[in-house]
Design an enzyme around this catalytic site. Sequence first.
Site, PDB file in Angstrom:
ATOM      1  CB  SER A  32      -0.871  -0.034   1.272  1.00 28.07           C
ATOM      2  OG  SER A  32      -1.595   1.153   1.442  1.00 28.07           O
ATOM      3  CG  LEU A  86       4.515   6.660   1.666  1.00 25.45           C
ATOM      4  CD1 LEU A  86       5.349   7.251   2.803  1.00 25.45           C
ATOM      5  CD2 LEU A  86       4.319   7.694   0.564  1.00 25.45           C
ATOM      6  CG  ASP A  91       3.775  -8.873  12.821  1.00 19.43           C
ATOM      7  OD1 ASP A  91       4.237  -7.714  12.756  1.00 19.43           O
ATOM      8  OD2 ASP A  91       3.119  -9.300  13.788  1.00 19.43           O
ATOM      9  CB  CYS A 106       7.093   1.560   3.402  1.00 23.57           C
ATOM     10  SG  CYS A 106       8.228   2.485   2.373  1.00 23.57           S
ATOM     11  CB  SER A 115       6.679  10.572  10.533  1.00 24.57           C
ATOM     12  OG  SER A 115       5.750  11.636  10.627  1.00 24.57           O
ATOM     13  CE1 TYR A 129       3.185   7.044  12.437  1.00 24.07           C
ATOM     14  CE2 TYR A 129       3.552   9.410  12.527  1.00 24.07           C
ATOM     15  CZ  TYR A 129       3.501   8.233  11.803  1.00 24.07           C
ATOM     16  OH  TYR A 129       3.769   8.246  10.451  1.00 24.07           O
ATOM     17  CE  LYS A 145       6.530   6.308  11.493  1.00 23.99           C
ATOM     18  NZ  LYS A 145       6.896   5.303  10.495  1.00 23.99           N
ATOM     19  CG  PHE A 180       4.055  11.686   0.938  1.00 22.02           C
ATOM     20  CD1 PHE A 180       4.782  12.440   1.844  1.00 22.02           C
ATOM     21  CD2 PHE A 180       4.554  11.529  -0.344  1.00 22.02           C
ATOM     22  CE1 PHE A 180       5.988  13.029   1.489  1.00 22.02           C
ATOM     23  CE2 PHE A 180       5.760  12.108  -0.721  1.00 22.02           C
ATOM     24  CZ  PHE A 180       6.478  12.860   0.202  1.00 22.02           C
ATOM     25  CB  THR A 203      -0.608   6.809   1.464  1.00 23.49           C
ATOM     26  OG1 THR A 203      -0.756   7.106   2.867  1.00 23.49           O
ATOM     27  CG2 THR A 203       0.702   7.381   0.965  1.00 23.49           C
TER      28      THR A 203
HETATM   29  N1  LIG Z   1       1.355   8.959   4.308  1.00 25.01           N
HETATM   30  C1  LIG Z   1       1.966   9.901   5.005  1.00 25.01           C
HETATM   31  O1  LIG Z   1       1.646  11.087   4.929  1.00 25.01           O
HETATM   32  C2  LIG Z   1       3.103   9.547   5.905  1.00 25.01           C
HETATM   33  C3  LIG Z   1       3.768  10.597   6.560  1.00 25.01           C
HETATM   34  C4  LIG Z   1       4.830  10.313   7.392  1.00 25.01           C
HETATM   35  C5  LIG Z   1       5.227   9.012   7.568  1.00 25.01           C
HETATM   36  N2  LIG Z   1       4.573   8.003   6.937  1.00 25.01           N
HETATM   37  C6  LIG Z   1       5.049   6.641   7.174  1.00 25.01           C
HETATM   38  O2  LIG Z   1       5.266   5.999   5.935  1.00 25.01           O
HETATM   39  C7  LIG Z   1       5.045   4.596   6.063  1.00 25.01           C
HETATM   40  C8  LIG Z   1       4.059   4.143   4.994  1.00 25.01           C
HETATM   41  O3  LIG Z   1       2.850   4.834   5.206  1.00 25.01           O
HETATM   42  P1  LIG Z   1       1.655   4.828   4.152  1.00 25.01           P
HETATM   43  O4  LIG Z   1       1.066   6.176   4.212  1.00 25.01           O
HETATM   44  O5  LIG Z   1       2.102   4.242   2.872  1.00 25.01           O
HETATM   45  O6  LIG Z   1       0.640   3.855   4.926  1.00 25.01           O
HETATM   46  P2  LIG Z   1      -0.272   2.653   4.415  1.00 25.01           P
HETATM   47  O7  LIG Z   1      -1.198   2.370   5.548  1.00 25.01           O
HETATM   48  O8  LIG Z   1      -0.858   2.967   3.086  1.00 25.01           O
HETATM   49  O9  LIG Z   1       0.766   1.455   4.252  1.00 25.01           O
HETATM   50  C9  LIG Z   1       1.356   0.841   5.352  1.00 25.01           C
HETATM   51  C10 LIG Z   1       1.499  -0.634   5.066  1.00 25.01           C
HETATM   52  O10 LIG Z   1       2.145  -1.247   6.190  1.00 25.01           O
HETATM   53  C11 LIG Z   1       1.535  -2.502   6.404  1.00 25.01           C
HETATM   54  N3  LIG Z   1       1.758  -2.943   7.782  1.00 25.01           N
HETATM   55  C12 LIG Z   1       1.178  -2.451   8.916  1.00 25.01           C
HETATM   56  N4  LIG Z   1       1.620  -3.138   9.980  1.00 25.01           N
HETATM   57  C13 LIG Z   1       2.490  -4.079   9.525  1.00 25.01           C
HETATM   58  C14 LIG Z   1       3.259  -5.094  10.141  1.00 25.01           C
HETATM   59  N5  LIG Z   1       3.211  -5.309  11.461  1.00 25.01           N
HETATM   60  N6  LIG Z   1       4.057  -5.870   9.365  1.00 25.01           N
HETATM   61  C15 LIG Z   1       4.089  -5.686   8.017  1.00 25.01           C
HETATM   62  N7  LIG Z   1       3.373  -4.748   7.376  1.00 25.01           N
HETATM   63  C16 LIG Z   1       2.579  -3.956   8.117  1.00 25.01           C
HETATM   64  C17 LIG Z   1       0.057  -2.262   6.092  1.00 25.01           C
HETATM   65  O11 LIG Z   1      -0.627  -3.477   5.846  1.00 25.01           O
HETATM   66  C18 LIG Z   1       0.156  -1.355   4.880  1.00 25.01           C
HETATM   67  O12 LIG Z   1       0.164  -2.098   3.678  1.00 25.01           O
HETATM   68  C19 LIG Z   1       4.551   4.389   7.509  1.00 25.01           C
HETATM   69  O13 LIG Z   1       5.634   4.011   8.304  1.00 25.01           O
HETATM   70  C20 LIG Z   1       4.070   5.766   7.915  1.00 25.01           C
HETATM   71  O14 LIG Z   1       4.149   5.958   9.308  1.00 25.01           O
HETATM   72  C21 LIG Z   1       3.516   8.245   6.116  1.00 25.01           C
END
Ligand SMILES: NC(=O)c1ccc[n+]([C@@H]2O[C@H](COP(=O)([O-])OP(=O)(O)OC[C@H]3O[C@@H](n4cnc5c(N)ncnc54)[C@H](O)[C@@H]3O)[C@@H](O)[C@H]2O)c1
Length: 255
Positions: A15, A17, A59, A86, A148, A161, A165, A194, A196
């Site tokens: 999913s 990023l 996991d 990610c 983050s 969170y 981070k 971002f 997502t």
């Molecule tokens: N989207 C944003 O704005 C943003 C901003 C800052 C940081 N982030 C960080 O970027 C990363 C990706 O975020 P995203 O927005 O793509 O989120 P997302 O929810 O779209 O994707 C996260 C993925 O991680 C998987 N996941 C969750 N727990 C898991 C586990 N225990 N083992 C394996 N996989 C697991 C989920 O199934 C999902 O597919 C995250 O670490 C998030 O904290 C995102």
Amino acid sequence: MILESAQAIVSGGASGLGLAVATEIADAGGQVTILDINEEAGNAAVAQVGSGASFVRTDVSDDASVSAAVDFAVEKMGGITLSVNCAGIIGAGLALGKNGPMPASKFEQVLKVNLLGTFLLARTCANAMRDNPETENGERGVIINTASVAAFEGQIGQSAYSASKGGIVGMTLPLAREFARDGVRVMTIAPGIFLTPMMEALPEHVQESLASQIPFPRRMGKPAEFARMVTSIYANPMLNGTTIRLDGAIRMQPK
Ligand SMILES: NC(=O)c1ccc[n+]([C@@H]2O[C@H](COP(=O)([O-])OP(=O)(O)OC[C@H]3O[C@@H](n4cnc5c(N)ncnc54)[C@H](O)[C@@H]3O)[C@@H](O)[C@H]2O)c1
């Protein structure tokens, strides 16, 4: 390191990023193994990414699961030269909410997935990277973590969170220093906002408020822009041991 010949693990690659990173690497001709806890989304991601990408349900917070996934990836791709973590969860909540103090188990869960998971994947992949032949720069692999901007200016409700981070930011340099002996670089990206599924899950007014806080460009980041940062890091041997903010100059407000 050359993207076309990358042998990449992307956790959370089902999913957002991670999916964008997997797509960018596969499109460039690299090999990709997606690790994710969501099996259905993982299989769909492999179909979308194509180019022989594979998926292994993992996991990241479970040592045995990470170990098995890395073994699978080594077997499938013939080695690992890039690991991008990610996988992550938001786990928002007040430390002292309407229904009382945040349960310790909730705080622990966020740290377990985001922080311990990042550590487990990094150290397991670094171990596998030791078997790689050196490039002409003496490199054997690159590890890229996702923090983050909440690591630096967490909002109200982000104590768990932000702690997770901030921990990722904190371990970037010591891991880079340690893995230097093996020619493995360690970098962290701290994204701003971002678009997502993680963001889309937030109420629309929260999304709008967050986007309006970004000075320029005045919009949420695109996952492909995050993926471009990953590929830049992979290609540049001088990037090591630090965290790069990718955030359009946002500095998050208390709420
Ligand atoms: N989207 C944003 O704005 C943003 C901003 C800052 C940081 N982030 C960080 O970027 C990363 C990706 O975020 P995203 O927005 O793509 O989120 P997302 O929810 O779209 O994707 C996260 C993925 O991680 C998987 N996941 C969750 N727990 C898991 C586990 N225990 N083992 C394996 N996989 C697991 C989920 O199934 C999902 O597919 C995250 O670490 C998030 O904290 C995102």
